[in-house]
Design an enzyme around this catalytic site. Structure first.
Site, PDB file in Angstrom:
ATOM      1  CG  ASP A  59      -4.065 -12.798   4.706  1.00  0.00           C
ATOM      2  OD1 ASP A  59      -4.551 -11.714   4.347  1.00  0.00           O
ATOM      3  OD2 ASP A  59      -4.746 -13.793   5.032  1.00  0.00           O
ATOM      4  CB  ALA A  60      -4.816 -11.584   9.927  1.00  0.00           C
TER       5      ALA A  60
ATOM      6  CD  GLN B 177      -0.945  -0.479   3.724  1.00  0.00           C
ATOM      7  OE1 GLN B 177      -2.162  -0.400   3.703  1.00  0.00           O
ATOM      8  NE2 GLN B 177      -0.303  -0.932   4.773  1.00  0.00           N
TER       9      GLN B 177
ATOM     10  CD  GLU C 114       0.494  -4.609   9.464  1.00  0.00           C
ATOM     11  OE1 GLU C 114       0.281  -4.318   8.270  1.00  0.00           O
ATOM     12  OE2 GLU C 114      -0.324  -4.391  10.374  1.00  0.00           O
TER      13      GLU C 114
ATOM     14  CG  ASP D 189      -5.669  -1.800  15.317  1.00  0.00           C
ATOM     15  OD1 ASP D 189      -6.639  -1.168  14.856  1.00  0.00           O
ATOM     16  OD2 ASP D 189      -4.584  -1.267  15.619  1.00  0.00           O
TER      17      ASP D 189
ATOM     18  CG  HIS E 138      -4.741   2.673  19.413  1.00  0.00           C
ATOM     19  ND1 HIS E 138      -4.564   3.841  18.709  1.00  0.00           N
ATOM     20  CD2 HIS E 138      -4.542   1.651  18.530  1.00  0.00           C
ATOM     21  CE1 HIS E 138      -4.249   3.541  17.460  1.00  0.00           C
ATOM     22  NE2 HIS E 138      -4.226   2.233  17.325  1.00  0.00           N
TER      23      HIS E 138
END
Length: 556
Positions: free
Chosen positions: A386-387, A278, A352, A404, A310
């Protein structure tokens, strides 16, 4: 890419003059035919690059890649059909017509990315119809480029027959074989070469230049005897003008991009990089100015109110056992900062997708100071993955899972809010473990928020939804980046979830509260949390179906 067009029936006389309808070529017929098919190949590759560039840039600027792809492709294919019909009148002057079409296509396609970005950057916050200017321009470019691409087919069919008259079926087969192979090359070149190495703006300009050179060379080199002297000079001047405009834009593109970025993000842009996942932009953070982190043009972190977000995400989930914590997303390190305030935390795994964001959170002085240098803590272990896929092979269970992740309205994130995803999360929750999910704004996207709640419950978890207000309203943090400040959400929604536990004859869910004796949040109190839960419950929409991988439901 080129759309089919019905050729003339076998035996029909050619519409051009000349001896037996054949052009006087400067090369042998076999070579001439090869050059025409090579031109088809290159033009098809350029056409597909224009399509993909419009889809990619529209998804970045406007959001919702599925919608943008549908708009671009449907409008463009429709326009290709119209262009093919309109070009029938140019068939007697196929060489001149094809040269003019390619010059126009090179200019329009090459400048399309710059024009879209300019309208988005400088008129997106004017309000009214201007706020949707990039949408209107996207449709206009899709229509224009589609018309020009569609006009190529009948003209190329005439040119290939001018080289050597043959069976129309064979000519069509040769034409479309070159076309489809060119489309394959263009489709692969865009994501693997043009986008990562040149970026969207320079990549589009380079594609336009190639388009102009090949189209002009084919007509002026191979079919110049079909043109009058005036037509030849007109095409030469037009192509030189197009190439000059494209080259000038390519030279100035860096200055343009900086100016546009400042128009969008303000004058305090400190970091702007493309990570491979990104675009990351960091503004402020020095001389007392608040830090803002943008991911693909969307405000992800605002130093004005990030602590409120948060703390609301993390602290309710830490009310209970919390020795082992899993953070999904949160590459900025701010969720980890809140987790590490609890002395009972022994191990934190963070998953992440973008290693570039984590690197920035480690190395940028302002961002690492904001996250309390969380990544220097030996308890934190970061995995770049990738989660969804990581959870399928998760090695252990956790007392707390913090989700998150980007807004569910962003197409790439939809699977991370699916029933299947929460089923995987349920497997890694230890007995008594809790899951906290960022579920988007409540007041402006109620259906999305309550769809997430329904999806989590369908996966076998009990939920306690809540919201907190007070977010900065300067930017839209949701999937629609072009929304002005008046439409930007003013709250965050969260869902706290846990495995269903049996207490006597009743099934209980998670207890929404703060850890007794734990670190005291600066922006959150038990009373305020209870009031926020009641406020969220009053917006409930009953009867919503869950979102799944094959049937995502996160649309407003």
């Amino acid at each position: 890419m080129i759309d089919p067009h019905a050729p003339a029936p076998p035996g029909a006389p050619p519409p051009w003059g000349g001896v037996q309808g054949q052009a006087r070529l400067p090369v042998r017929q076999g070579t001439g035919r090869f050059l025409v098919l090579a031109g088809v190949f290159v033009c098809a590759a350029c056409g597909l690059v224009y399509e993909l560039e419009l889809v990619a840039l529209a998804s970045y600027l406007i959001g919702d890649s599925v919608t943008q792809a549908s708009v671009v492709l449907s409008v463009m294919v429709f326009a290709m059909g119209i262009g093919s019909l309109a070009a029938k009148r140019l068939r007697p002057r196929a060489a001149a017509g094809f040269g003019a079409v390619e010059a126009a296509l090179a200019l329009v396609g090459g400048y399309s990315a710059i024009a879209l970005y300019a309208v988005f950057a400088w008129t997106g916050d004017w309000g009214g119809a201007w706020a949707d200017g990039s949408r209107y321009l996207l449709v206009a470019f899709s229509l224009t480029i589609g018309l020009l691409i569609g006009a190529e087919v009948p003209l190329l069919m005439e040119l290939i027959q001018r080289v050597r008259r043959q069976d129309p079926g064979g000519a069509v087969a040769d034409l479309f074989a070159a076309d489809y192979v060119g489309a394959l090359v263009g489709g692969l070149a865009f994501p693997f070469l043009l986008l990562p190495w040149l970026g969207q703006l320079t990549g589009a300009l380079l594609t336009g230049g190639v388009n102009a050179v090949v189209g002009g060379a084919l007509v002026l080199g191979l079919f110049r005897r079909d043109l009058t002297r005036r037509a030849r000079w007109t095409l030469v001047v037009a192509n030189l003008l197009v190439l000059g405009l494209l080259a000038s834009a390519a030279v100035l593109v860096d200055d343009f991009e900086r100016a546009a970025r400042h128009a969008v993000f303000g004058a305090e842009v400190r970091v702007a990089l493309q990570t491979g996942v990104q675009e990351v932009v960091l503004t402020g953070g020095t001389h007392g100015h608040p830090l803002d982190l943008f991911l693909d043009g969307r405000l992800r972190v605002s130093g004005r109110d990030e602590r409120r977000y948060h703390e609301a995400l993390v602290h309710p989930a830490m009310n209970g056992p919390h020795a082992r914590v899993l953070i999904l997303g949160g590459g900025d390190g701010l969720a980890a900062r809140e987790v590490l305030r609890y002395p009972g935390v022994r191990h934190v795994d963070e998953v992440e997708l973008d290693a570039g964001v984590v690197r920035l959170a480690r190395q940028d002085p302002a961002l690492s100071r904001l996250n309390g240098h969380a990544y220097d803590d030996p308890r934190v272990h970061v995995t770049t993955a990738d989660a969804f896929h990581w959870l399928r092979g998760a090695p252990s269970t956790y007392d707390v899972v913090i989700s998150d992740l980007p807004d569910p309205g962003i197409t790439a994130s939809t699977k991370l809010y699916s029933q299947e995803f929460y089923g995987l999360v349920r497997r890694v929750l230890a007995p008594g473990g809790r899951l906290a999910v960022h579920a988007g704004p409540v007041t402006t996207r109620r259906r999305v928020f309550w769809t997430i709640d329904t999806t989590i419950r369908t996966a076998g978890l009990r939920t306690a939804p809540y919201r907190v207000g007070g977010r900065d309203s300067g930017f839209a943090a949701g999937p629609d980046r072009t929304a002005g400040a008046s439409l930007a959400p003013h709250d965050w929604g969260f869902v706290l979830a846990s495995r269903a536990e049996t207490s006597g004859t009743s099934v209980t869910g998670p207890s929404l509260g703060l850890e007794p004796g734990g670190p005291r949040p600066r922006t959150l109190t038990p009373a305020a949390l209870a009031a926020d839960a009641r406020a969220a419950s009053r917006t409930r929409i009953p009867g919503l179906p869950p979102s799944t991988l094959v049937h995502p439901r996160y649309t407003d």
